[in-house]
Design an enzyme around this catalytic site. Structure first.
Site, PDB file in Angstrom:
ATOM      1  N   HIS A  46       0.748  -1.228   0.190  1.00  0.00           N
ATOM      2  CA  HIS A  46      -0.072  -0.059   0.008  1.00  0.00           C
ATOM      3  C   HIS A  46       0.840   1.333   0.015  1.00  0.00           C
ATOM      4  O   HIS A  46       0.706   2.144  -0.866  1.00  0.00           O
ATOM      5  CB  HIS A  46      -1.031  -0.133   1.159  1.00  0.00           C
ATOM      6  N   GLU A  47       2.048   1.349   1.007  1.00  0.00           N
ATOM      7  CA  GLU A  47       2.710   2.634   1.091  1.00  0.00           C
ATOM      8  C   GLU A  47       3.487   2.433  -0.232  1.00  0.00           C
ATOM      9  O   GLU A  47       4.146   3.721  -0.587  1.00  0.00           O
ATOM     10  CB  GLU A  47       3.379   2.394   2.533  1.00  0.00           C
ATOM     11  N   GLU A 104      -4.662   7.856  -2.902  1.00  0.00           N
ATOM     12  CA  GLU A 104      -5.269   6.610  -2.452  1.00  0.00           C
ATOM     13  C   GLU A 104      -5.419   5.512  -3.660  1.00  0.00           C
ATOM     14  O   GLU A 104      -5.298   4.355  -3.470  1.00  0.00           O
ATOM     15  CB  GLU A 104      -6.253   6.551  -1.697  1.00  0.00           C
TER      16      GLU A 104
END
Length: 490
Positions: free
Chosen positions: A255-256, A285
């Site tokens: 995700h990061e 996002e």
């Protein structure tokens, strides 16, 4: 020098100082001694005072009046600087400094309260943060909706009404899918066992590499709450390790990495300019969520990850790669947003959206927040919150004043659904690469079609240009229904 030249030279220094402020915040979460919290609050407050003074300098207004753009890039520079100048000049300097100081200190108090499962320890600080954010919103709103004024910090053009309408359209299909999945005869087994931290981190670094993370310009560290920081040639990500749940580390890392690859992918000519980072948190996002879910939880990629984990940890007790794919995508009504499956995730966001909208609007007070959270969670998820760390204390966002940020997670999921549809049509061999643990074909497509533009276009325009169609929630919901119907045999 022209007014445009003067303005951009001035802005470059402001952007550089903003990066320094971000580095202080990164250090606070990863390296700073616990006893330095109060001093760090003063340091960040002092730097914010300098930044606020620069962002509201009257010369900016003069330069904006005289500047003559030569192309669409110049026009975008002026649009961003004008928007920032108009918003920042509405906020008193003393308020900007106090917000920076209080939220810096609040972060450490939240972390200690979360570890101790003690809501009372955090409430007085949260009351200060909420009061300051209400004051800030009142200055920005000009008599309009307070929450809308805060949302605009993270997603230009979005409003509580438009986001609420989107959630209202999404909820019936999400709730119906959840009910079907939870009632299905086939229920994938969860992954269980002990997975040493050092081995998890070695594999986490391999995952980041597979998604195209440039280690020459980045690093990976540990923090209480995973996050991404920085831009351009200095991007940093963090993850966390739970030795009984390696997916927490692995999918937080992916995700990061999505956030960081976006920052690393912006055109180098935009470095230290208003276009030099992600255009909005919703678009940001979209990158982290498509990396984490549509790519990282896909059957081809989990097949590769299964082999990697078996090599690293031995027998996983799941039988085969198909059972592992089910475990990665297992739907369960858990408490923690960052660990939520794709079916439940947006329901977590809808809960936070409703609560913070009421907090900023003044119809919910901080003292009543825990009860409101627990009541709504039981209604939405069918289980009672068992401890504050699994309830209102789980997220860092409110302690650091990020009101209006949460809905951009769901908007990012919507954008990711649209991008995934376009990506799969454009890169037909992508699954073969994912089966080798190589997500770079996807990263390259995203870089060319979205990431390199940085802040050149407005948020929805950025996604529309990449997809070739106007974004809405349909592709995401179609993807979720197809994926989980297959996994659960619906």
């Amino acid at each position: 020098m022209s007014a445009m030249d003067d303005l951009m030279a001035y802005q470059r220094d402001t952007e550089a100082l903003g990066q320094v402020a971000g580095r202080l915040e990164w250090d606070q979460e990863t390296m700073m001694p616990r006893g330095a919290a109060e001093q760090r609050g003063e340091e960040i407050g002092a730097l914010e005072g300098i930044l606020h003074a620069r962002r509201t300098d009257p010369r900016i207004g003069d330069w904006l009046e005289k500047a003559e753009p030569e192309d669409e890039v110049d026009e975008a520079y002026l649009r961003h600087i004008r928007r920032s100048f108009e918003r920042q000049t509405k906020i008193p300097a003393a308020l900007a400094v106090e917000l920076a100081r209080v939220t810096s200190v609040a972060q450490g108090i939240w972390a200690e309260a979360r570890a101790a499962n003690d809501v009372e320890q955090f409430l007085p600080t949260l009351e200060k943060v909420v009061a300051l954010k209400r004051e800030q919103a009142a200055h920005l709103a000009d008599g309009g909706d307070l929450y809308d004024a805060l949302i605009d910090d993270y997603e230009e053009g979005a409003t509580a009404e438009s986001l609420g309408a989107m959630f209202d359209r999404m909820r019936p299909r999400l709730v119906a899918l959840r009910a079907a999945v939870m009632g299905a005869a086939h229920q994938p087994a969860p992954l269980r066992g002990h997975f040493p931290a050092e081995a998890q981190m070695r594999l986490a670094r391999k995952l980041a590499s597979g998604f195209g993370y440039d280690w020459a310009c980045g690093r990976l560290d540990l923090s209480v709450h995973p996050f991404s920081s920085g831009s351009g040639t200095d991007t940093r990500i963090t993850t966390r390790v739970v030795e009984g749940d390696p997916f927490n580390c692995f999918y937080s890392t992916i995700h990061e990495t999505g956030h960081a690859c976006y920052e690393q992918g912006v055109d180098a000519d935009y470095l230290l300019t208003p276009l030099g980072g992600g255009v909005s948190m919703g678009v940001h996002e979209s990158q982290s969520r498509i990396y984490e879910n549509q790519l990282g939880r896909s059957r081809p990629f989990t097949g590769w990850l299964y082999a990697q984990m078996t090599d690293t940890f031995g027998d996983l007790g799941l039988g085969d790669a198909e059972a592992f794919h089910g475990a990665v995508n297992r739907v369960h009504a858990g408490f923690i947003r960052t660990e939520a499956d794709e079916v439940h995730y947006n329901l977590h966001i809808m809960l936070r959206f409703a609560l913070e909208r009421e907090l900023i609007g003044g119809t919910l007070e901080v003292r009543d927040l825990e009860e409101a959270w627990n009541t709504r969670f039981a209604q939405d998820f069918g289980v009672a919150v068992d401890q504050p760390a699994h309830g209102m204390l789980q997220d860092v966002h409110w302690s650091v004043g990020l009101f209006g940020y949460f809905p951009t997670y769901a908007l990012g999921n919507v954008y990711a659904g649209c991008l995934n549809k376009a990506l799969r049509a454009a890169v037909p061999g992508m699954d073969e690469a994912l089966a080798r643990g190589d997500a770079t074909p996807a990263t390259e497509w995203l870089r060319e079609n979205l990431q390199r533009h940085g802040g050149l276009y407005r948020p929805r325009d950025t996604v529309r240009r990449a997809c070739g169609f106007e974004p809405d929630e349909g592709p995401l919901l179609d993807y979720l229904e197809a994926k989980f119907s297959e996994i659960y045999g619906l």
